[in-house]
Design an enzyme around this catalytic site. Structure first.
Site, short mmCIF file in Angstrom:
data_model
loop_
_atom_site.label_atom_id
_atom_site.label_comp_id
_atom_site.label_asym_id
_atom_site.label_seq_id
_atom_site.Cartn_x
_atom_site.Cartn_y
_atom_site.Cartn_z
N GLU A 251 0.78 -1.23 -0.02
CA GLU A 251 -0.03 0.08 -0.07
C GLU A 251 0.85 1.13 0.05
O GLU A 251 0.83 2.13 0.95
CB GLU A 251 -0.95 0.12 1.11
CG GLU A 251 -1.86 -1.03 1.26
CD GLU A 251 -3.05 -0.93 2.40
OE1 GLU A 251 -2.93 -0.07 3.20
OE2 GLU A 251 -4.24 -1.75 2.36
N GLU B 122 -5.27 -8.50 0.87
CA GLU B 122 -5.90 -8.28 2.18
C GLU B 122 -7.19 -7.83 1.81
O GLU B 122 -7.84 -7.33 1.20
CB GLU B 122 -5.32 -7.08 2.97
CG GLU B 122 -4.18 -7.05 3.47
CD GLU B 122 -3.47 -6.01 4.13
OE1 GLU B 122 -4.33 -4.98 4.48
OE2 GLU B 122 -2.13 -5.46 4.02
C1 BGC Z 1 -2.85 -2.43 6.04
C2 BGC Z 1 -2.91 -3.33 7.39
C3 BGC Z 1 -3.79 -2.74 8.16
C4 BGC Z 1 -5.25 -3.02 7.62
C5 BGC Z 1 -6.41 -2.75 8.36
C6 BGC Z 1 -4.31 -2.24 5.45
O1 BGC Z 1 -4.25 -0.83 5.01
O2 BGC Z 1 -2.11 -2.91 5.26
O3 BGC Z 1 -1.67 -3.14 7.85
O4 BGC Z 1 -4.08 -3.50 9.33
O5 BGC Z 1 -5.29 -2.27 6.40
O6 BGC Z 1 -6.46 -1.44 8.72
#
Ligand code: BGC
Length: 455
Positions: free
Chosen positions: A176, A363
């Site tokens: 990111e 993610e």
């Molecule tokens: C990040 C994580 C974070 C997750 C939830 C993502 O933007 O890569 O490190 O914990 O979002 O906020």
């Protein structure tokens, strides 16, 4: 707007095609703790947590889940879940404590043990080189606003891949870059907490350059699959008024296109059209940045509704709550809208066509307020979120988008940056007093989904 997130019961099997790979993710700073152990150097996140008032409740990441000492338990969880791969972060400051120069043997050995444990458990290691934790001495020299930082990351990539490259064949370079540039350098809500507004744009270019340089080094070390992962959101105007539409276009450019276009097309979008400064590109940069990643990583959490900026705002847009949507523990700016993920994925395919390599959802997940003490958490809300979003991925695949892998954030509860421990994202509950890990009901549910997707 229809909210599909609530009508999926925990027993529901999302329609997911055979052959998709399953993963779950964590990041070094968020799970390891042990910040002064093993020869680790200091990072901008240590500086951030040490700044009074920066993190909710004054929480620190140490010990947190304590994975530096308990990584075998995490590996065991990944195995029990039936994951194909585990996405974990490598701490730059454990490998090169000062950010450049001397390499720390203890750091190399730590990740070597983790990698061996994963392979032994039958789970493919899929590390991220850089997940926000820049060594502090590099920030003192200008951080990501300084082009030199990209070359320091290249050296770090060489050191770690030289050591793990015989066993690790799949790598994320950078996590990111948008969040680091926008929240870290533009508005200061994440480390290094700078408020440069559009003066932060070079931080985007230098991270993308670092991605290109690292990709080359990792491939030389025998990597089979390398890419970065971008945070993407589906941007929607609050209304169809020309002002709201223009604001949505501006936000889409800054959050999504500034990071996707250069990687996928070799060009930045027309920044001048928004009155923004040009990127500090040098000859050869764009070739490196767009040198065909093996996958395109997408981190997705929620859509964003955008309205015209109020008079006097320094920004050309205003982010507003999404009407009618349920929300996660983060509140109204984290609406739950699974179908927005399908629309975002088909949009990427439509916008980038053949330039888009296979997508990895790197993610996806949700946080909710949950008890502190060890307990079996009955997290039906998380199951609904995940079921809705896995279904949304299946729908995108059915519409012809090539998605190879789906990753849950997160394998375990962890340090949620500026929100400290107020948000829990894990499939596994962590009692931060004892370090005890207890799989939540969503863990068992996902286990079943994974198992059924293979039969
Ligand atoms: C990040 C994580 C974070 C997750 C939830 C993502 O933007 O890569 O490190 O914990 O979002 O906020």
């Amino acid at each position: 707007m229809t909210d599909h997130s609530t009508d999926i019961s925990p027993g529901t099997q999302p329609r997911i095609p055979h052959g998709i790979r399953w993963s779950a993710a964590t990041a070094a700073f968020q799970i390891e703790g042990a910040r002064d152990q093993g020869g680790r150097g200091r990072t901008i996140w240590d500086d951030f947590v040490d700044t009074p008032g920066a993190v909710i409740d004054g929480a620190t990441a140490d010990p947190g889940p304590g994975s530096y000492h308990r990584f075998h338990e995490d590996v065991d969880l990944a195995k029990r879940l039936g994951l194909d791969r585990y996405r974990f972060g490598i701490s730059w400051a454990r490998i090169v404590p000062d950010g450049s120069g001397t390499v720390n043997r203890q750091g190399l050995d730590y990740y070597s043990r983790l990698v061996d444990a994963l392979i032994e458990a039958g789970v493919t290691p899929f590390p991220t080189l850089y997940h926000w934790d820049l060594p502090s001495p590099l920030e003192a020299a200008g951080g990501w606003l300084n082009r030199d930082t990209a070359y320091r990351l290249e050296e770090y990539a060489a050191a770690i891949s030289g050591h793990l490259g015989d066993r690790v064949k799949h790598w994320y370079t950078i996590n990111e870059p948008a969040m680091t540039a926008l929240e870290g350098y533009a508005i200061g809500t994440l480390a290094p907490a700078r408020q440069e507004l559009f003066g932060a744009l070079p931080a985007a270019h230098h991270q993308l350059l670092a991605h290109g340089l690292a990709m080359r080094v990792l491939r030389e070390a025998g990597a089979e699959q390398v890419g970065l992962t971008n945070n993407h959101t589906l941007v929607r105007p609050q209304s169809d008024s020309p002002e709201d539409m223009m604001a949505a276009g501006a936000y889409n450019m800054i959050h999504n296109r500034v990071f996707a276009d250069p990687v996928l097309t070799g060009q930045y979008p027309e920044l001048a059209a928004l009155g923004l400064p040009e990127m500090p590109t040098q000859p050869g940069d764009m070739e490196l940045i767009s040198a065909g990643p093996d996958f395109y990583g997408v981190n997705y959490y929620n859509p964003t509704t955008v309205a015209a900026a109020p008079e006097g705002s320094p920004l050309p847009f205003d982010l507003v709550p999404t009407p009618g949507a349920e929300t996660t523990g983060f509140g109204e700016m984290w609406p739950i809208v699974p179908e927005a993920l399908t629309a975002m994925l088909t949009g990427l395919r439509d916008d980038y066509g053949d330039a888009l390599p296979p997508i990895i959802i790197a993610e996806n997940g949700a946080s909710f307020p949950e008890p502190d003490r060890a307990a079996k958490i009955d997290d039906t809300n998380r199951i609904s979120y995940l079921a809705g979003h896995i279904q949304a991925v299946a729908n995108a695949i059915a519409a012809g988008v090539n998605v190879e892998e789906y990753t849950v954030w997160s394998l375990i509860d962890n340090f949620e940056w500026a929100a400290g421990y107020t948000q829990r994202f894990g499939l596994t509950h962590v009692d931060y007093e004892t370090g005890e890990r207890t799989p939540k009901v969503s863990f068992d549910w996902l286990c079943g989904v994974i198992e059924r997707s293979r039969t």
